[in-house]
Design an enzyme around this catalytic site. Structure first.
Site, PDB file in Angstrom:
ATOM      1  N   SER A 119     -72.328 -14.544 -20.586  1.00 12.62           N
ATOM      2  CA  SER A 119     -73.512 -14.573 -21.439  1.00 12.62           C
ATOM      3  C   SER A 119     -74.758 -14.885 -20.622  1.00 12.62           C
ATOM      4  O   SER A 119     -75.737 -14.148 -20.651  1.00 12.62           O
ATOM      5  CB  SER A 119     -73.337 -15.612 -22.555  1.00 12.62           C
ATOM      6  N   HIS A 210     -74.768 -26.159 -18.735  1.00  9.79           N
ATOM      7  CA  HIS A 210     -74.089 -26.834 -19.829  1.00  9.79           C
ATOM      8  C   HIS A 210     -73.458 -28.083 -19.239  1.00  9.79           C
ATOM      9  O   HIS A 210     -72.973 -28.056 -18.104  1.00  9.79           O
ATOM     10  CB  HIS A 210     -73.016 -25.908 -20.402  1.00  9.79           C
TER      11      HIS A 210
END
Length: 581
Positions: A119, A210
């Site tokens: 992504s 993240h």
């Protein structure tokens, strides 16, 4: 939002023999000197408590936690102070007029390795490359993937090549880079971090989009080795949005997705400038500070909540209700999905949640209040549970185990993710979109608005009570929803939104959407049908909540244009490019 996809898991698993292997607490072969947390610290991280009731009779609110100080110093970029609901925070504005500062921010870096092509990988690699070219920098952006994989060919199509030294094997790219952006799937990171760490150069910088890996290490009593820096830049949107807005904004001094940044450890004093340079190079309109721990908690929670899972649960529940009560299927779809992803999202993006309520007639406000009052605490119940599952490490372990079920093992078959848009509702959506006039934002349906805003406010309250900063709360609960994600569901339905996101996000949405659907159907809608009185305290608190002022401040920092998601979108995941309406 997590920056990865399952395709990267395949690439890593083919390159490492450590996949799915039980993880030990020490690693003598590579002598990485992990810092081990004390048993007391581990117990403290896993503790769960309850607090004040917020006037509720059924659900206790999360306990209030004071936000941590998130001040920072940078010698390259201008730091600005903003006031959000009485809380001072600091941001750095982006823009193409700052690209000339990138060589200073990336001082000492000759190669940036981007590991993964899911992504975030394609978006970040291309944005960094283009920004550094514009800055006239000779820093090389090199993509590291498994040779022979489909991702390798996709990277070639995006302009990276072995001949130019901008495409190569995963491990050689890690070993040869001064800044390594680890954008493979979270489960692959959890299963392969020992080998990844052993390939990093001493005094290099590990970049994450993240905080999941930190959460995994904490859950087994570990921290990162101390011979390299660890930073994070976390775009508040899916990778395709990061790339699309960057390209759209080329002629207007830039546009993109807001990002948070954090410095977990800094071995040589460069980490903050490098992190901010990375964010500016991605095109972030503004960058706000967080910690890796706060980021992974808010991010994993947020995507299971209003960003993906909860909004999916809302529209499924309400579509079923409206059709059962005699509404046509087409109108029910318009009054659920089209309403939320169109006029409601547009209004919240530019004017805030309160503007949605104020735009209604007096009768419409009563419908909104009825839905809001009945939905707020049922929504909070699931959101509260979800947050504590994330904070305790339970949801992190669930993601790691799910990633391992993608492959055959122990005599059991592989279980990849299934489709989520094959039911009648989403087929109706294809028909509705095929006849939708260009620019149509759908109806402002009061009951739908009440449920959606109740979910958004409940998520804000959970994050607020858990001590997150307002910038993080608003980005994870409001801006990412209406500016990055909902436009994709408006364009092509729920799968186009969810499945353009990371593996962690896709797994979480599939797991939690049915929970929200169930509790709304079994509690909120039953309360409405039984004539439960409107909780006027809830409505008064909503109207006067200080978050509305904070949202207005953030709205002034939003991207300079709205994302455009055309029918022939070539910036999304390849398997989703040729889907139907």
């Amino acid at each position: 939002m997590a920056a990865v996809t399952s395709s990267c898991s395949t690439a890593i698993s083919a390159s490492s023999k450590t996949l799915a292997k039980p993880v030990a607490a020490s690693f003598a072969p590579t002598n990485l000197s992990f810092s081990k947390l004390s048993p007391q610290s581990i117990r403290a991280r896993r503790s769960i408590t309850v607090g004040s009731a917020l006037g509720a009779t059924k659900v206790s609110a999360p306990p209030a936690t004071h936000p941590v100080s998130l001040d920072f110093e940078t010698s390259v970029f201008k730091k600005e102070r903003v006031n959000l609901a009485g809380h001072e925070e600091y941001i750095v504005r982006g823009g193409r007029d700052l690209f000339h500062l990138l060589p200073d921010a990336f001082k000492g870096i000759k190669q940036i390795g981007v590991i993964g092509w899911g992504s975030q990988g394609p978006a970040q690699a291309q944005n960094l490359r283009d920004s550094l070219v514009e800055a006239k920098s000779d820093i090389v952006v090199k993509v590291g993937l498994r040779k022979g994989s489909s991702s390798f060919n996709e990277a070639r199509e995006a302009g990276f090549s072995e001949e130019k030294g901008t495409l190569g094997d995963i491990w050689e790219t890690i070993s040869g880079s001064d800044l390594v952006l680890l954008l493979i799937s979270d489960s692959a990171q959890a299963d392969n971090y020992e080998k990844i760490f052993s390939h990093l150069k001493p005094n290099s910088i590990l970049g994450l989009s993240h905080g999941f890996l930190l959460g995994h290490l904490q859950s087994i009593g570990l921290d990162f080795p101390k011979n390299f820096s660890v930073i994070a830049v976390c775009p508040k949107g899916m990778g395709p949005s990061v790339r699309r807005l960057y390209v759209q904004g080329k002629e207007i001094n830039g546009a993109g997705i807001n990002s948070s940044f954090g410095v977990h450890q800094d071995v040589d004093g460069r980490a903050t400038n490098v992190a901010l340079g990375w964010s500016v190079a991605l095109g972030s309109p503004f960058t706000f500070a967080t910690t890796l721990e706060q980021e992974y908690k808010s991010d994993i929670f947020g995507e299971r909540g209003i960003l993906l899972g909860a909004v999916h649960g809302i529209v499924e529940s309400l579509f079923r209700r409206y059709t059962e009560n005699g509404m046509s299927e087409d109108l029910a779809y318009k009054n659920t999905v089209e309403s939320i992803t169109g006029v409601i999202s547009k209004t919240i993006s530019t004017q805030g949640m309160l503007a949605v309520y104020n735009a209604l007639s007096e009768d419409g406000k009563k419908e909104f209040e009825k839905a809001y009052s009945a939905s707020f605490y049922p929504c909070m119940e699931i959101l509260y549970e979800c947050y504590e599952d994330v904070a305790s490490g339970s949801e992190i372990r669930s993601v790691v185990l799910a990633g391992r079920r993608f492959y055959e093992k122990e005599g059991l078959p592989a279980f990849p993710m299934g489709k989520i848009d094959q039911t009648r509702m989403w087929k109706v959506g294809e028909r509705v979109r095929s006849t939708r006039p260009a620019g149509d934002l759908g109806p402002l349906y009061p009951f739908t608005a009440g449920v959606f805003v109740a979910m958004m406010m409940a998520q804000i309250e959970v994050l607020r009570k858990k001590g997150h900063s307002y910038s993080e709360i608003i980005n994870e609960s409001v801006i990412e929803s209406v500016d990055s994600l909902n436009p994709f569901m408006h364009a092509r339905g729920v799968s186009f939104m969810v499945d353009n996101c990371s593996t962690t996000a896709r797994l979480g949405s599939r797991k939690w959407a049915p929970r929200f659907d169930y509790i709304l159907t079994q509690q909120a809608l039953v309360a409405v049908d039984s004539g439960a009185p409107i909780n006027q305290d809830l409505i008064s608190n909503f109207v006067s909540d200080p978050v509305h002022g904070a949202i207005q401040v953030c709205a002034e920092l939003r991207p300079t244009l709205d994302i455009s998601v055309p029918a022939a979108a070539d910036f999304v995941r390849p398997e989703l490019r040729q889907c139907s309406n």
